[in-house]
Each structure stands twice: as C-alpha cells, then as structure tokens.
Motif scaffolding. Structure first.
Motif, mmCIF file in Angstrom:
data_model
loop_
_atom_site.group_PDB
_atom_site.id
_atom_site.type_symbol
_atom_site.label_atom_id
_atom_site.label_comp_id
_atom_site.label_asym_id
_atom_site.label_seq_id
_atom_site.Cartn_x
_atom_site.Cartn_y
_atom_site.Cartn_z
ATOM 1 N N TYR A 54 -18.140 19.360 23.032
ATOM 2 C CA TYR A 54 -18.496 20.534 23.829
ATOM 3 C C TYR A 54 -18.805 21.687 22.889
ATOM 4 O O TYR A 54 -18.224 21.789 21.809
ATOM 5 C CB TYR A 54 -17.332 20.947 24.744
ATOM 6 N N PRO A 56 -18.521 25.370 21.409
ATOM 7 C CA PRO A 56 -17.499 26.417 21.437
ATOM 8 C C PRO A 56 -17.898 27.459 22.492
ATOM 9 O O PRO A 56 -19.090 27.691 22.735
ATOM 10 C CB PRO A 56 -17.548 27.015 20.032
ATOM 11 N N GLU A 57 -16.937 28.086 23.120
ATOM 12 C CA GLU A 57 -17.215 28.990 24.237
ATOM 13 C C GLU A 57 -18.145 30.141 23.845
ATOM 14 O O GLU A 57 -19.055 30.489 24.591
ATOM 15 C CB GLU A 57 -15.913 29.523 24.828
ATOM 16 N N ARG A 60 -21.620 28.772 23.745
ATOM 17 C CA ARG A 60 -22.100 28.453 25.089
ATOM 18 C C ARG A 60 -22.538 29.722 25.812
ATOM 19 O O ARG A 60 -23.609 29.774 26.418
ATOM 20 C CB ARG A 60 -21.009 27.735 25.890
ATOM 21 N N LEU A 61 -21.717 30.769 25.717
ATOM 22 C CA LEU A 61 -22.036 32.025 26.401
ATOM 23 C C LEU A 61 -23.243 32.730 25.796
ATOM 24 O O LEU A 61 -23.912 33.511 26.479
ATOM 25 C CB LEU A 61 -20.817 32.947 26.398
ATOM 26 N N PRO A 66 -26.058 29.865 30.035
ATOM 27 C CA PRO A 66 -24.777 29.230 29.687
ATOM 28 C C PRO A 66 -24.275 28.241 30.725
ATOM 29 O O PRO A 66 -23.601 27.274 30.374
ATOM 30 C CB PRO A 66 -23.811 30.400 29.548
ATOM 31 N N ASP A 67 -24.621 28.441 31.978
ATOM 32 C CA ASP A 67 -24.146 27.532 33.020
ATOM 33 C C ASP A 67 -24.823 26.171 32.960
ATOM 34 O O ASP A 67 -24.393 25.232 33.636
ATOM 35 C CB ASP A 67 -24.325 28.157 34.402
ATOM 36 N N TRP A 69 -24.647 24.434 30.380
ATOM 37 C CA TRP A 69 -23.797 23.717 29.444
ATOM 38 C C TRP A 69 -22.384 23.625 30.013
ATOM 39 O O TRP A 69 -21.848 24.589 30.528
ATOM 40 C CB TRP A 69 -23.770 24.432 28.088
ATOM 41 N N THR A 70 -21.771 22.470 29.889
ATOM 42 C CA THR A 70 -20.421 22.264 30.395
ATOM 43 C C THR A 70 -19.417 23.023 29.538
ATOM 44 O O THR A 70 -19.454 22.939 28.311
ATOM 45 C CB THR A 70 -20.069 20.762 30.373
ATOM 46 N N GLN A 71 -18.535 23.742 30.192
ATOM 47 C CA GLN A 71 -17.477 24.453 29.485
ATOM 48 C C GLN A 71 -16.459 23.439 28.971
ATOM 49 O O GLN A 71 -16.121 22.473 29.660
ATOM 50 C CB GLN A 71 -16.797 25.445 30.422
ATOM 51 N N ALA A 72 -15.971 23.661 27.764
ATOM 52 C CA ALA A 72 -14.964 22.762 27.195
ATOM 53 C C ALA A 72 -13.694 22.812 28.023
ATOM 54 O O ALA A 72 -13.249 23.892 28.415
ATOM 55 C CB ALA A 72 -14.667 23.151 25.754
ATOM 56 N N ASP A 74 -9.720 22.861 28.870
ATOM 57 C CA ASP A 74 -8.655 23.621 28.209
ATOM 58 C C ASP A 74 -7.969 22.849 27.095
ATOM 59 O O ASP A 74 -7.493 23.436 26.129
ATOM 60 C CB ASP A 74 -7.599 24.078 29.224
#
Length: 86
Positions: A54, A56-57, A60-61, A66-67, A69-72, A74
């Motif tokens: 994934y 890194p946040e 991604r942002l 950004p949406d 791409w799948t958020q990593a 937790d």
C-alpha cells in the motif's frame, strides 16, 4: 528481515560500492534480474510468504485522486520494496 539486518549482511560482504545488486526470481534461484528501484511503502502480510503493498498515507493523499488508491490498513507496517528489472 529488517533493514538493519540487511545493512549488516551487506556490510559483512565488504564489496565495493559499484557492485551490481541482483534479485533472485524465487527461493530456488530459478532466474535472476538486476535491482532497478527501491522504495518505501506499507506492507500487510497475508501469509508468511506473501502480502499486499500500500502507498504510505502522505503519498496517497498527494495523488490527484487519493480515493482511487486503497488506504493502508491500520496493521500495515512500513517496508522497503525492491523492484527487479524484469
């Protein structure tokens, strides 16, 4: 293997800085390819042998959408990914 363990093993080889780095295709050595890139991302293991990568946040942002791409998850951890030429 951690980054510290990799550094230790590479340092122990005592090779010159211009030594080419080659990746094995699989654990049996059924092919090899030069390392072309290393990058940081997040990793979530599915099994002992494989998992998912994934962004890194922050990266991604920073993407235009950004949406897309799948958020990593937790429980994903920072990792170094090594990419072969082929």
């Amino acid at each position: 293997m951690t980054l510290a363990e990799l550094r230790q093993q590479l340092d122990a080889l005592n090779l010159p800085d211009d030594t080419i780095v080659i990746l094995a295709k699989d654990a049996e050595g059924n092919g090899h390819s030069p390392l072309v890139e290393a990058d940081h991302a997040m990793y979530l293991a599915d099994t002992t042998w494989s998992g998912e990568r994934y962004m890194p946040e922050a990266q991604r942002l920073a993407e235009e959408n950004p949406d897309d791409w799948t958020q990593a998850p937790d429980d994903a951890v920072p990792a170094v990914f090594l990419w072969p030429t082929s």
